[in-house]
Motif scaffolding. Structure first.
Motif, PDB file in Angstrom:
ATOM      1  N   SER A 156      42.792 -20.527 -26.849  1.00 38.69           N
ATOM      2  CA  SER A 156      42.396 -21.768 -26.164  1.00 38.69           C
ATOM      3  C   SER A 156      41.526 -21.470 -24.938  1.00 38.69           C
ATOM      4  N   ASN A 157      41.761 -20.318 -24.299  1.00 44.89           N
ATOM      5  CA  ASN A 157      40.937 -19.920 -23.142  1.00 44.89           C
ATOM      6  C   ASN A 157      39.497 -19.631 -23.561  1.00 44.89           C
ATOM      7  N   ILE A 158      39.348 -19.040 -24.750  1.00 48.38           N
ATOM      8  CA  ILE A 158      38.001 -18.777 -25.279  1.00 48.38           C
ATOM      9  C   ILE A 158      37.281 -20.091 -25.527  1.00 48.38           C
ATOM     10  N   ASP A 159      38.005 -21.065 -26.049  1.00 47.56           N
ATOM     11  CA  ASP A 159      37.423 -22.397 -26.291  1.00 47.56           C
ATOM     12  C   ASP A 159      36.983 -23.053 -24.974  1.00 47.56           C
ATOM     13  N   LYS A 160      37.786 -22.848 -23.920  1.00 45.74           N
ATOM     14  CA  LYS A 160      37.446 -23.405 -22.601  1.00 45.74           C
ATOM     15  C   LYS A 160      36.162 -22.768 -22.065  1.00 45.74           C
ATOM     16  N   MET A 161      36.033 -21.465 -22.315  1.00 50.65           N
ATOM     17  CA  MET A 161      34.846 -20.736 -21.849  1.00 50.65           C
ATOM     18  C   MET A 161      33.566 -21.317 -22.454  1.00 50.65           C
ATOM     19  N   THR A 162      33.641 -21.691 -23.715  1.00 53.65           N
ATOM     20  CA  THR A 162      32.455 -22.248 -24.386  1.00 53.65           C
ATOM     21  C   THR A 162      32.105 -23.643 -23.861  1.00 53.65           C
TER      22      THR A 162
ATOM     23  N   LEU B 273      27.434 -14.687 -20.401  1.00 55.11           N
ATOM     24  CA  LEU B 273      27.830 -13.366 -20.894  1.00 55.11           C
ATOM     25  C   LEU B 273      26.677 -12.696 -21.637  1.00 55.11           C
ATOM     26  N   SER B 274      26.776 -11.386 -21.741  1.00 56.44           N
ATOM     27  CA  SER B 274      25.755 -10.645 -22.484  1.00 56.44           C
ATOM     28  C   SER B 274      25.945 -10.864 -23.977  1.00 56.44           C
ATOM     29  N   LYS B 275      24.942 -10.506 -24.741  1.00 51.74           N
ATOM     30  CA  LYS B 275      24.976 -10.701 -26.194  1.00 51.74           C
ATOM     31  C   LYS B 275      26.137  -9.933 -26.825  1.00 51.74           C
ATOM     32  N   LYS B 276      26.393  -8.726 -26.342  1.00 52.92           N
ATOM     33  CA  LYS B 276      27.466  -7.890 -26.877  1.00 52.92           C
ATOM     34  C   LYS B 276      28.830  -8.511 -26.589  1.00 52.92           C
ATOM     35  N   GLU B 277      28.993  -8.999 -25.367  1.00 54.02           N
ATOM     36  CA  GLU B 277      30.262  -9.630 -24.975  1.00 54.02           C
ATOM     37  C   GLU B 277      30.528 -10.894 -25.799  1.00 54.02           C
ATOM     38  N   LYS B 278      29.457 -11.663 -26.023  1.00 55.12           N
ATOM     39  CA  LYS B 278      29.586 -12.878 -26.836  1.00 55.12           C
ATOM     40  C   LYS B 278      30.040 -12.548 -28.258  1.00 55.12           C
ATOM     41  N   LEU B 279      29.463 -11.486 -28.820  1.00 54.80           N
ATOM     42  CA  LEU B 279      29.798 -11.079 -30.185  1.00 54.80           C
ATOM     43  C   LEU B 279      31.258 -10.644 -30.288  1.00 54.80           C
TER      44      LEU B 279
ATOM     45  N   ILE C 255      33.741 -11.546 -28.316  1.00 53.29           N
ATOM     46  CA  ILE C 255      34.595 -12.728 -28.143  1.00 53.29           C
ATOM     47  C   ILE C 255      34.620 -13.566 -29.414  1.00 53.29           C
ATOM     48  N   GLN C 256      33.454 -13.709 -30.053  1.00 56.62           N
ATOM     49  CA  GLN C 256      33.378 -14.478 -31.306  1.00 56.62           C
ATOM     50  C   GLN C 256      34.268 -13.861 -32.381  1.00 56.62           C
ATOM     51  N   ARG C 257      34.199 -12.543 -32.497  1.00 57.83           N
ATOM     52  CA  ARG C 257      35.007 -11.841 -33.492  1.00 57.83           C
ATOM     53  C   ARG C 257      36.501 -12.019 -33.219  1.00 57.83           C
TER      54      ARG C 257
ATOM     55  N   ARG D  24      37.883 -14.466 -31.564  1.00 57.87           N
ATOM     56  CA  ARG D  24      38.229 -15.876 -31.791  1.00 57.87           C
ATOM     57  C   ARG D  24      38.448 -16.154 -33.279  1.00 57.87           C
ATOM     58  N   ILE D  25      37.599 -15.598 -34.129  1.00 58.47           N
ATOM     59  CA  ILE D  25      37.730 -15.776 -35.585  1.00 58.47           C
ATOM     60  C   ILE D  25      39.026 -15.142 -36.094  1.00 58.47           C
ATOM     61  N   LYS D  26      39.342 -13.951 -35.567  1.00 61.22           N
ATOM     62  CA  LYS D  26      40.554 -13.251 -35.974  1.00 61.22           C
ATOM     63  C   LYS D  26      41.807 -14.039 -35.578  1.00 61.22           C
ATOM     64  N   LEU D  27      41.819 -14.536 -34.339  1.00 59.64           N
ATOM     65  CA  LEU D  27      42.955 -15.313 -33.851  1.00 59.64           C
ATOM     66  C   LEU D  27      43.108 -16.622 -34.621  1.00 59.64           C
ATOM     67  N   GLU D  28      41.977 -17.260 -34.920  1.00 57.53           N
ATOM     68  CA  GLU D  28      42.007 -18.521 -35.662  1.00 57.53           C
ATOM     69  C   GLU D  28      42.565 -18.305 -37.067  1.00 57.53           C
ATOM     70  N   THR D  29      42.172 -17.198 -37.702  1.00 53.17           N
ATOM     71  CA  THR D  29      42.641 -16.888 -39.057  1.00 53.17           C
ATOM     72  C   THR D  29      44.152 -16.677 -39.084  1.00 53.17           C
ATOM     73  N   LEU D  30      44.659 -15.924 -38.092  1.00 53.12           N
ATOM     74  CA  LEU D  30      46.078 -15.587 -38.073  1.00 53.12           C
ATOM     75  C   LEU D  30      46.962 -16.670 -37.459  1.00 53.12           C
ATOM     76  N   LEU D  31      46.451 -17.337 -36.415  1.00 56.65           N
ATOM     77  CA  LEU D  31      47.302 -18.248 -35.647  1.00 56.65           C
ATOM     78  C   LEU D  31      46.819 -19.694 -35.600  1.00 56.65           C
ATOM     79  N   GLY D  32      45.705 -19.981 -36.270  1.00 54.71           N
ATOM     80  CA  GLY D  32      45.156 -21.339 -36.225  1.00 54.71           C
ATOM     81  C   GLY D  32      46.130 -22.407 -36.684  1.00 54.71           C
ATOM     82  N   GLY D  33      46.956 -22.062 -37.671  1.00 50.32           N
ATOM     83  CA  GLY D  33      47.906 -23.025 -38.225  1.00 50.32           C
ATOM     84  C   GLY D  33      49.078 -23.346 -37.320  1.00 50.32           C
TER      85      GLY D  33
END
Length: 280
Positions: A115-121, A129-135, A137-139, A141-150
């Protein structure tokens, strides 16, 4: 009214068990016969057990608590995720993380991180953030959503678990046992039903069978939610009626008080007049 029929169960293939050589002896009470090397489940017992499970889950939901759906096997994950979303219930369909229940506080931290990542956006922090940092964080976020989104809206431990295939979800069953959380599950002929509070003997491999049993449980949850909503509305109406009666009662008392006050004033005036006549 019955939630399903013998014919519905038969058409969905709920009666097909596993090969006889793969059976669990503790399932013998739910096995009707053996045919061509495959155990056939007694659908009369399935009918009874699914009714018991649905009635119990309905009461849990009616009390305002959550039921966590667990189904990580390929045939079940899409069915369960879709059905659970329809009634706003938490679900796990990708992978059961060890300690998801017994170490719930740590899991909640991971959900908070998501949820903190969502707030950042939203607040613009992500843009600087730099391009590397964004990438990275995106990865994450996707991992957390896959495992804990439900379970992102699950703020406390669930009141019950509904599982597809207890053999595959044995870690979830073990954690629920440790925490005394009631378990509801589809149990096939190769599984041990002894650790499940509400076992439903059924084919847990066929999509039709999974869909039918899950749908029965979902309908029971809907009934529980509807009854809870009606109870709240009735309670609100009673409170409104009580409040109105109180106001009306106060309004009736006010004229009465004024009348008493008027009588007192007239009495005082009469006494004063009497005293004046006596002096004369």
């Amino acid at each position: 009214m019955a939630r399903t029929t013998y014919q519905d169960l038969l058409d969905a293939g709920v009666h097909f068990g596993h090969l006889t050589r793969k059976w669990d002896p503790k399932m013998s009470q739910y096995i009707f016969m053996e045919r061509n090397g495959i155990h056939i489940i007694d659908l009369n017992k399935t009918l009874t057990k699914v009714e018991e499970a649905a009635a119990a889950i309905k009461q849990i939901v009616k009390s305002g608590r959550k039921v966590l759906f667990v189904a990580t096997k390929k045939q079940a994950k899409d069915i369960v995720a879709e059905q659970a979303k329809n009634v706003n219930m938490p679900f796990v369909t990708e992978r059961w993380l060890g300690g998801m229940l017994t170490n719930f506080a740590t899991v909640r931290k991971s959900i908070k991180k998501m949820s903190n990542i969502d707030k950042m956006t939203k607040d613009g922090t992500y843009d600087v953030l730099s391009k590397k940092e964004k990438l990275m964080i995106q990865r994450e976020r996707i991992k957390l959503e896959t495992l804990l989104g439900g379970i992102s809206d699950l703020n406390r431990l669930p009141a019950a678990l509904f599982l597809i295939d207890v053999k595959k979800e044995h870690i979830a069953v073990t954690e629920a046992l440790k925490l005394n959380i009631p378990t509801f599950a589809m149990v096939d002929t190769n599984s041990d039903p002894s650790n499940i509070d509400f076992p439903i003997p059924a084919n847990d491999d066929a999509t039709k069978s999974i869909s039918l049993i899950t749908n029965i449980i979902i309908e029971a949850i809907k009934e529980g939610l509807d009854e809870r909503k009606r109870d709240k509305e009735d309670e609100a109406e009673k409170e409104a009626a009580a409040s109105k009666a109180k106001i009306d009662s106060g309004a009736e008392q006010a004229p009465a008080a004024e009348e008493v006050s008027g009588k007192r004033e007239r009495k005082v005036a009469a006494e004063a007049q009497t005293e004046g006549q006596s002096e004369e």
